[in-house]
Design an enzyme around this catalytic site. Structure first.
Site, short mmCIF file in Angstrom:
data_model
loop_
_atom_site.label_atom_id
_atom_site.label_comp_id
_atom_site.label_asym_id
_atom_site.label_seq_id
_atom_site.Cartn_x
_atom_site.Cartn_y
_atom_site.Cartn_z
N GLU A 59 -5.97 8.34 -2.57
CA GLU A 59 -6.84 9.03 -1.50
C GLU A 59 -5.51 9.96 -1.18
O GLU A 59 -4.40 9.37 -1.01
CB GLU A 59 -7.15 8.40 -0.31
N CYS A 90 -0.52 13.48 3.46
CA CYS A 90 -0.46 11.98 3.52
C CYS A 90 -0.66 11.47 2.03
O CYS A 90 -1.84 11.76 1.45
CB CYS A 90 -1.35 11.36 4.66
N CYS A 133 -2.75 -2.09 -2.78
CA CYS A 133 -1.73 -2.59 -2.30
C CYS A 133 -1.68 -4.30 -2.16
O CYS A 133 -2.43 -4.97 -2.30
CB CYS A 133 -1.52 -2.17 -0.92
N CYS A 137 -2.01 -6.82 4.78
CA CYS A 137 -2.12 -6.55 6.18
C CYS A 137 -3.73 -6.70 6.61
O CYS A 137 -4.50 -6.04 5.97
CB CYS A 137 -1.65 -5.20 6.74
N CYS A 159 -5.99 -3.45 7.53
CA CYS A 159 -5.74 -2.55 6.42
C CYS A 159 -6.83 -2.26 5.45
O CYS A 159 -7.05 -3.52 4.64
CB CYS A 159 -4.23 -2.12 6.01
N1 SAH Z 1 2.43 0.56 3.54
C1 SAH Z 1 3.15 1.27 4.45
C2 SAH Z 1 2.62 2.74 4.29
C3 SAH Z 1 0.80 2.90 4.45
S1 SAH Z 1 0.07 2.63 5.70
C4 SAH Z 1 3.00 0.73 5.65
O1 SAH Z 1 2.80 -0.10 5.95
O2 SAH Z 1 3.83 1.51 6.44
C5 SAH Z 1 0.17 3.91 7.07
C6 SAH Z 1 0.17 3.20 8.43
O3 SAH Z 1 -1.20 3.00 8.71
C7 SAH Z 1 0.68 1.81 8.53
O4 SAH Z 1 1.34 1.99 9.95
C8 SAH Z 1 -0.67 1.05 8.47
O5 SAH Z 1 -0.19 -0.36 9.20
C9 SAH Z 1 -1.71 1.74 9.52
N2 SAH Z 1 -2.85 1.42 9.23
C10 SAH Z 1 -3.49 0.64 8.11
N3 SAH Z 1 -4.58 0.38 8.60
C11 SAH Z 1 -5.01 0.88 9.61
C12 SAH Z 1 -6.19 0.82 10.48
N4 SAH Z 1 -7.11 0.34 10.23
N5 SAH Z 1 -5.99 1.57 11.58
C13 SAH Z 1 -5.03 2.13 12.29
N6 SAH Z 1 -3.64 2.04 11.35
C14 SAH Z 1 -3.92 1.42 10.27
#
Ligand code: SAH
Length: 326
Positions: free
Chosen positions: A73, A86, A93, A97, A100
């Site tokens: 995406e 973006c 991944c 987390c 996510c």
């Molecule tokens: N892997 C990298 C970049 C991708 S995620 C990282 O962890 O930084 C980009 C951002 O979106 C990260 O800060 C991630 O933690 C956040 N993110 C992921 N899922 C989310 C959600 N459901 N709501 C808000 N932010 C989220």
């Protein structure tokens, strides 16, 4: 194949400035050379599978299909200073987390440098725009695909390519400390942002497995070292999840941790991911959290939500698409 050296520059421009998806488009190369290139090489681009345009703010989200049938995406947002994309850096991944969507269906593979870049060319061509800023906050962990991401950064920064300045590029990481040090040695002028999301190891390890390998103290030291060496302030992302990391006590602990370092915290109310069951913090607690940071001398802002009506946060479309298939 042996070619005269000026051909390299010609082909580089076609690929990286024009975003050609076929050698046939390279009109200043001879027919024979185009045929030789076709016979020997392949341009791994991506195709638009679906496109969503937000009726609220014009944010555009693409679901792209890769040559091997995988999906990624990208999101294009319009700001006062221009268009920001973006981009995704991996298919899926590994980081796991808990809030996510990108990690839900596991990890498939790294994107090549060209596949990361082609997200920009396709969006530019489809929307007839010039993209001036890049954030690596799509699907994947950029520093877990370090070599290809570095190759991508060099190519988009090249004056014969898209020529996007490093200062217009943000790389976001969940905190792979070794790679932060590797990146530091490159001394690039890009913005490094760290997804912190917790003020202490206890909370962070529950939501971000990477924290078990690189606890917060190590991560913060790496950020300080990075800023000292590159002269670039590291910023932090903090996604607020109700009852998990959004209390005023959490804010105070975060402020104490960041005190004395030149840092900026971006607060993001968590986006609902159906499978995750996390709750968004109330507007009131987001404000309180922000004010607590500010009153303790920490620079903080609340991230504006764009594309709320089109599942614009990372990994959501791919996750929906995979669940449709199963
Ligand atoms: N892997 C990298 C970049 C991708 S995620 C990282 O962890 O930084 C980009 C951002 O979106 C990260 O800060 C991630 O933690 C956040 N993110 C992921 N899922 C989310 C959600 N459901 N709501 C808000 N932010 C989220």
């Amino acid at each position: 194949m042996s070619l005269q050296s000026f051909r390299a520059k010609q082909i580089f421009k076609w690929l990286h400035r024009e975003g050609c998806r076929s050698f046939d488009e390279m009109t200043d190369l001879s027919k024979q050379l185009r045929k030789d290139l076709n016979d020997n090489f392949f341009i791994p681009s991506c195709e638009i599978e679906k496109k969503f345009v937000s009726s609220i703010d014009g944010t555009v989200k693409y679901l792209f299909r890769l040559y091997d049938g995988e999906f990624i995406e990208s999101v294009i947002m319009k700001y006062k200073y221009g268009y920001t994309i973006c981009v995704s850096s991996q298919v899926g991944c590994k980081m796991g987390c808990t809030f996510c969507a990108s990690t839900l269906a596991g990890f498939k593979r790294n994107l090549t440098s060209g596949e990361i870049e082609s997200q920009i060319h396709i969006a530019q061509q489809d929307l007839n725009i010039r993209i001036s800023h890049i954030v690596m906050m799509g699907i994947g962990e950029p520093l877990d695909n370090y070599d290809n991401v570095l190759g991508f950064l060099e190519n988009v920064n090249n004056e014969n390519g898209l020529n996007i300045g490093m200062r217009n590029i943000t790389v976001s990481t969940c905190g792979i400390v070794d790679k932060i040090y590797d990146l530091m040695e490159r001394d690039l002028q890009l913005t490094l942002t760290v997804s912190l999301h917790a003020p202490n190891d206890n909370i962070r390890s529950k939501t971000m497995p990477i924290n078990k390998r690189y606890p917060i103290d190590q991560l913060m030291k790496a950020c300080r070292d990075y800023a000292d060496k590159t002269g670039r302030r590291v910023s932090f992302e903090y996604t607020l999840i109700k009852g998990v990391n959004d209390s005023e006590e959490n804010a105070k602990e975060l402020a104490d941790r960041l005190k004395g370092s030149l840092s900026h915290v971006n607060l993001i109310p968590v986006n609902d991911v159906a499978e995750r069951g996390n709750m968004r913090s109330t507007h009131e607690s987001v404000l309180k959290f922000c004010n607590m940071l500010k009153s303790n001398g920490i620079n903080a802002t609340i991230r504006r939500t764009l594309g709320a009506d089109i599942n614009a946060s990372c990994g959501q479309l791919r996750a929906v698409r995979l669940s449709e298939e199963s």
